[in-house]
Design a protein around this motif. Structure first.
Motif, PDB file in Angstrom:
ATOM      1  N   SER A 187       0.878  -1.172   0.000  1.00 35.69           N
ATOM      2  CA  SER A 187       0.000   0.000   0.000  1.00 35.69           C
ATOM      3  C   SER A 187       0.915   1.222   0.000  1.00 35.69           C
ATOM      4  O   SER A 187       1.842   1.301   0.823  1.00 35.69           O
ATOM      5  CB  SER A 187      -0.919  -0.001   1.231  1.00 35.69           C
ATOM      6  OG  SER A 187      -2.008   0.866   0.994  1.00 35.69           O
TER       7      SER A 187
ATOM      8  N   GLY B  60     -12.502  -1.370   3.117  1.00 36.11           N
ATOM      9  CA  GLY B  60     -13.232  -0.105   3.049  1.00 36.11           C
ATOM     10  C   GLY B  60     -13.517   0.301   1.620  1.00 36.11           C
ATOM     11  O   GLY B  60     -14.599   0.797   1.298  1.00 36.11           O
ATOM     12  N   THR B  61     -12.530   0.020   0.741  1.00 35.39           N
ATOM     13  CA  THR B  61     -12.727   0.333  -0.681  1.00 35.39           C
ATOM     14  C   THR B  61     -13.930  -0.398  -1.230  1.00 35.39           C
ATOM     15  O   THR B  61     -14.791   0.176  -1.897  1.00 35.39           O
ATOM     16  CB  THR B  61     -11.478  -0.074  -1.485  1.00 35.39           C
ATOM     17  OG1 THR B  61     -10.360   0.708  -1.062  1.00 35.39           O
ATOM     18  CG2 THR B  61     -11.697   0.086  -2.984  1.00 35.39           C
TER      19      THR B  61
ATOM     20  N   TYR C  65     -10.910  10.717   1.054  1.00 34.32           N
ATOM     21  CA  TYR C  65     -10.490   9.471   0.389  1.00 34.32           C
ATOM     22  C   TYR C  65     -11.448   8.370   0.788  1.00 34.32           C
ATOM     23  O   TYR C  65     -11.835   8.279   1.956  1.00 34.32           O
ATOM     24  CB  TYR C  65      -9.069   9.117   0.824  1.00 34.32           C
ATOM     25  CG  TYR C  65      -8.548   7.793   0.291  1.00 34.32           C
ATOM     26  CD1 TYR C  65      -8.332   6.724   1.158  1.00 34.32           C
ATOM     27  CD2 TYR C  65      -8.276   7.599  -1.059  1.00 34.32           C
ATOM     28  CE1 TYR C  65      -7.847   5.504   0.684  1.00 34.32           C
ATOM     29  CE2 TYR C  65      -7.786   6.384  -1.535  1.00 34.32           C
ATOM     30  CZ  TYR C  65      -7.573   5.341  -0.655  1.00 34.32           C
ATOM     31  OH  TYR C  65      -7.094   4.139  -1.123  1.00 34.32           O
ATOM     32  N   HIS C  66     -11.833   7.582  -0.204  1.00 34.20           N
ATOM     33  CA  HIS C  66     -12.825   6.526   0.070  1.00 34.20           C
ATOM     34  C   HIS C  66     -12.344   5.191  -0.491  1.00 34.20           C
ATOM     35  O   HIS C  66     -13.142   4.345  -0.893  1.00 34.20           O
ATOM     36  CB  HIS C  66     -14.165   6.901  -0.552  1.00 34.20           C
ATOM     37  CG  HIS C  66     -14.640   8.265  -0.170  1.00 34.20           C
ATOM     38  ND1 HIS C  66     -15.112   8.574   1.087  1.00 34.20           N
ATOM     39  CD2 HIS C  66     -14.665   9.437  -0.876  1.00 34.20           C
ATOM     40  CE1 HIS C  66     -15.433   9.864   1.126  1.00 34.20           C
ATOM     41  NE2 HIS C  66     -15.174  10.412  -0.033  1.00 34.20           N
TER      42      HIS C  66
ATOM     43  N   ASN D   5      -8.236  12.055   5.743  1.00 39.11           N
ATOM     44  CA  ASN D   5      -7.307  11.718   4.658  1.00 39.11           C
ATOM     45  C   ASN D   5      -6.714  12.932   3.967  1.00 39.11           C
ATOM     46  O   ASN D   5      -6.099  12.812   2.917  1.00 39.11           O
ATOM     47  CB  ASN D   5      -8.008  10.813   3.643  1.00 39.11           C
ATOM     48  CG  ASN D   5      -8.138   9.401   4.169  1.00 39.11           C
ATOM     49  OD1 ASN D   5      -7.164   8.653   4.198  1.00 39.11           O
ATOM     50  ND2 ASN D   5      -9.322   9.046   4.648  1.00 39.11           N
TER      51      ASN D   5
ATOM     52  N   ASP E  62     -18.892   8.156   4.811  1.00 32.56           N
ATOM     53  CA  ASP E  62     -17.802   7.184   4.857  1.00 32.56           C
ATOM     54  C   ASP E  62     -17.182   7.274   6.260  1.00 32.56           C
ATOM     55  O   ASP E  62     -16.387   8.176   6.535  1.00 32.56           O
ATOM     56  CB  ASP E  62     -16.781   7.489   3.764  1.00 32.56           C
ATOM     57  CG  ASP E  62     -15.606   6.528   3.828  1.00 32.56           C
ATOM     58  OD1 ASP E  62     -14.825   6.482   2.853  1.00 32.56           O
ATOM     59  OD2 ASP E  62     -15.449   5.838   4.860  1.00 32.56           O
TER      60      ASP E  62
ATOM     61  N   ILE F  25     -12.957   5.486   8.991  1.00 37.45           N
ATOM     62  CA  ILE F  25     -12.048   5.928  10.070  1.00 37.45           C
ATOM     63  C   ILE F  25     -12.840   6.393  11.294  1.00 37.45           C
ATOM     64  O   ILE F  25     -12.551   5.997  12.424  1.00 37.45           O
ATOM     65  CB  ILE F  25     -11.112   7.056   9.574  1.00 37.45           C
ATOM     66  CG1 ILE F  25      -9.996   6.449   8.708  1.00 37.45           C
ATOM     67  CG2 ILE F  25     -10.533   7.838  10.737  1.00 37.45           C
ATOM     68  CD1 ILE F  25      -8.882   7.378   8.338  1.00 37.45           C
TER      69      ILE F  25
ATOM     70  N   LYS G  59     -12.071  -1.002   9.071  1.00 41.95           N
ATOM     71  CA  LYS G  59     -11.025  -0.852  10.097  1.00 41.95           C
ATOM     72  C   LYS G  59     -11.412  -1.446  11.466  1.00 41.95           C
ATOM     73  O   LYS G  59     -11.333  -2.657  11.669  1.00 41.95           O
ATOM     74  CB  LYS G  59     -10.622   0.625  10.211  1.00 41.95           C
ATOM     75  CG  LYS G  59      -9.943   1.150   8.921  1.00 41.95           C
ATOM     76  CD  LYS G  59      -9.437   2.553   9.065  1.00 41.95           C
ATOM     77  CE  LYS G  59      -9.063   3.163   7.733  1.00 41.95           C
ATOM     78  NZ  LYS G  59      -7.680   2.858   7.307  1.00 41.95           N
TER      79      LYS G  59
ATOM     80  N   GLU H  21      -2.362  12.669   6.529  1.00 43.26           N
ATOM     81  CA  GLU H  21      -2.922  11.506   7.233  1.00 43.26           C
ATOM     82  C   GLU H  21      -3.219  11.878   8.676  1.00 43.26           C
ATOM     83  O   GLU H  21      -2.818  12.924   9.164  1.00 43.26           O
ATOM     84  CB  GLU H  21      -1.922  10.336   7.189  1.00 43.26           C
ATOM     85  CG  GLU H  21      -1.672   9.771   5.804  1.00 43.26           C
ATOM     86  CD  GLU H  21      -2.834   8.959   5.223  1.00 43.26           C
ATOM     87  OE1 GLU H  21      -2.752   8.566   4.062  1.00 43.26           O
ATOM     88  OE2 GLU H  21      -3.832   8.743   5.956  1.00 43.26           O
TER      89      GLU H  21
HETATM   90  P1  KE4 Z   1      -9.334   0.160   2.662  1.00 44.83           P
HETATM   91  O1  KE4 Z   1      -9.744  -0.302   1.272  1.00 44.83           O
HETATM   92  O2  KE4 Z   1      -7.897   0.655   2.694  1.00 44.83           O
HETATM   93  O3  KE4 Z   1      -9.641  -0.890   3.738  1.00 44.83           O
HETATM   94  O4  KE4 Z   1     -10.243   1.405   3.044  1.00 44.83           O
HETATM   95  C1  KE4 Z   1     -10.294   2.488   2.179  1.00 44.83           C
HETATM   96  C2  KE4 Z   1     -10.731   3.721   2.955  1.00 44.83           C
HETATM   97  C3  KE4 Z   1     -12.031   4.154   2.822  1.00 44.83           C
HETATM   98  N1  KE4 Z   1     -12.475   5.243   3.501  1.00 44.83           N
HETATM   99  C4  KE4 Z   1     -11.651   5.926   4.331  1.00 44.83           C
HETATM  100  C5  KE4 Z   1     -12.187   7.117   5.067  1.00 44.83           C
HETATM  101  C6  KE4 Z   1     -10.306   5.515   4.504  1.00 44.83           C
HETATM  102  O5  KE4 Z   1      -9.499   6.215   5.331  1.00 44.83           O
HETATM  103  C7  KE4 Z   1      -9.835   4.393   3.808  1.00 44.83           C
HETATM  104  C8  KE4 Z   1      -8.406   3.921   3.922  1.00 44.83           C
HETATM  105  N2  KE4 Z   1      -7.569   4.683   4.778  1.00 44.83           N
HETATM  106  C9  KE4 Z   1      -6.144   4.640   4.491  1.00 44.83           C
HETATM  107  C10 KE4 Z   1      -5.433   5.619   5.412  1.00 44.83           C
HETATM  108  N3  KE4 Z   1      -5.753   6.942   5.135  1.00 44.83           N
HETATM  109  C11 KE4 Z   1      -5.607   3.258   4.631  1.00 44.83           C
HETATM  110  C12 KE4 Z   1      -4.106   3.173   4.605  1.00 44.83           C
HETATM  111  C13 KE4 Z   1      -3.612   2.747   3.241  1.00 44.83           C
HETATM  112  O6  KE4 Z   1      -4.166   3.184   2.214  1.00 44.83           O
HETATM  113  O7  KE4 Z   1      -2.629   1.972   3.254  1.00 44.83           O
END
Ligand code: KE4
Length: 433
Positions: free
Chosen positions: A24, A118-119, A145-146, A212, A240, A243, A268, A402
């Motif tokens: 990542s 989360g994505t 960021y989502h 983010n 979203d 976090i 998370k 961050e």
């Molecule tokens: P993941 O797909 O990384 O589990 O979640 C995506 C996501 C969705 N929504 C929010 C508000 C998020 O912060 C995130 C992912 N956060 C990042 C850190 N800012 C994860 C760390 C990384 O990308 O390695």
């Protein structure tokens, strides 16, 4: 000063077989220089690298480890679950238990679907909003960021309120043109664009408290007015809370600010450190999902019994009395101490904080309210600060854009050590300026 010989060795090995040596991008320390630490183990508020150095951890795996690392209760629940098998690809009682917990704690969520990141949760929520409304356009906010879903890797086009342009290669213009990206906290512009685009606008998605672009707080009434204008124009509102969910309060930002979205994205913390995501909302919307409805969504490891067991154990411990009051108190001690050092060493920096989430912005601005404000930060200063703290055994998020996280295991001793390290770092950095 720490020695990082083994981390360097492993990183050069990693780069031969993994793009950028990481799985990542943010882990690669591109924003702060130097090379990433390779982590051997972690316990409580501490993380240990492969050279045996110990750090007070404020990344906590980017939020999930709110109870600290290797929490005994979570480990017991996971090992019990694993002994019964690790994945079945079939419904289990545990998934229902986690779904019930989430719907009890989040009144806006009548039904919830579990996924593996989360994505995936954000992507599915957007598809569901488009399927439920029959409309195509979406609105997001700059700096939010989502996850890495094509429709959300879009930045503001030429005019902020026109259609987006890809923020990543590989995202097509066709996808980007259905996303409008607006400045966060600009409620007038947002109301104007929602009213203008309402005929083909499916939803507005945002982090109710963005983390983010660093932690940025919604201005008074921003969320309430956003809820009002989306309701008035029949546009779905998606929070979203990947976090903020179970972080800023048990019931997330929607509990803190008293605003009920139509859909919520989670992740998370609800996995207790295992791969997980979730999206949920009103039953009439969620029932549009396959197999009952026409909006397809699926996943091999969705609702994985091990991840779900870790999540349930985590949430149950978070529900214990005074958890969030204690988290708020210890984070308040930290941020108060850090703020005093900023003044004492005559530096230009401002700290945004909500609950156990905070960011130190190295900016000459007194307030940081949107992505534009964050872009004014001195990124060189941030990098020096990050490296200085790391050398003092404090492990922070390796980017100005961050957030940092506090766990229930961080003690006053840890807080005082962090404040001390901050003063040494700023004073040394002061000498080089
Ligand atoms: P993941 O797909 O990384 O589990 O979640 C995506 C996501 C969705 N929504 C929010 C508000 C998020 O912060 C995130 C992912 N956060 C990042 C850190 N800012 C994860 C760390 C990384 O990308 O390695």
């Amino acid at each position: 000063m720490q020695n990082w010989i083994n981390s360097k060795k492993y990183f050069s090995e990693a780069k031969k077989v993994i793009p950028g040596g990481v799985n990542s991008p943010v882990r690669a320390y591109v924003a702060v220089g130097g090379e990433p630490l390779f982590i051997e183990r972690a316990k409580g508020a501490y993380i240990y690298d492969v050279d045996g150095n110990k750090y007070i951890d404020y990344v906590l795996s980017w939020g999930p480890m709110i109870l600290g690392h290797s929490n005994e209760t979570v480990l017991k629940a996971v090992s019990k679950a694993m002994k019964k098998g690790t994945s079945f690809g079939a419904p289990t009682k545990k998934e229902v238990e986690l779904a019930k917990l989430i719907t009890e704690i989040y009144p806006s969520i009548e039904k919830v679907r579990l996924v593996s990141s989360g994505t995936e949760a954000a992507m599915s929520a957007i598809r569901l909003a488009r399927g439920y409304t029959g409309r195509e356009k979406i609105i997001k906010f700059e700096g939010c960021y989502h996850g890495h879903f094509d429709s959300l890797l879009v930045k503001a086009g030429s005019g902020a309120a026109t259609f987006g342009v890809p923020s990543s290669k590989g995202v097509t213009k066709g996808i980007a043109q259905d996303t409008i990206t607006l400045p966060f906290n600009d409620i007038e512009k947002t109301e104007e664009v929602i009213r203008r685009e309402r005929e083909n606008l499916a939803c507005v998605i945002l982090e109710p408290v963005p983390a983010n672009m660093g932690v940025v707080l919604p201005k008074d009434n921003f969320l309430k007015r956003l809820r009002q204008v989306t309701s008035e124009n029949n546009v779905l509102l998606i929070f979203d809370e990947v976090i903020t969910g179970f972080r800023v309060a048990l019931g997330g930002a929607q509990e803190v600010f008293g605003v009920k979205p139509d859909l919520t994205v989670l992740g998370k913390i609800i996995g207790g450190g295992f791969p997980i995501g979730a999206f949920g909302g009103r039953a009439e919307i969620m029932d549009e999902l396959s197999p009952d409805g026409p909006v397809y969504q699926a996943g091999t490891l969705s609702g994985n019994p091990v991840a779900v067991s870790a999540g349930i154990a985590t949430i149950k411990e978070l529900m214990e009395k005074d958890t969030y009051e204690k988290l708020d108190k210890i984070t308040g001690e930290l941020v108060t101490g850090l703020s005093k050092i900023i003044v004492k060493t005559n530096h230009e920096a401002v700290i945004n904080r909500i609950g156990s989430l905070f960011t130190i912005f190295f900016s000459d601005k007194n307030e940081i309210y949107d992505y534009n404000d964050v872009s004014s930060c001195d990124l060189k200063k941030f990098a020096e600060f990050f490296q200085g703290m790391l050398a003092h055994g404090i492990y922070l998020a390796p980017s100005q854009f961050e957030a940092n996280f506090v766990s229930t295991k961080h003690s006053s001793v840890d807080i005082n050590k962090t404040i001390e390290a901050f003063e040494h770092t700023l004073r040394r950095e002061k000498k080089t300026y």
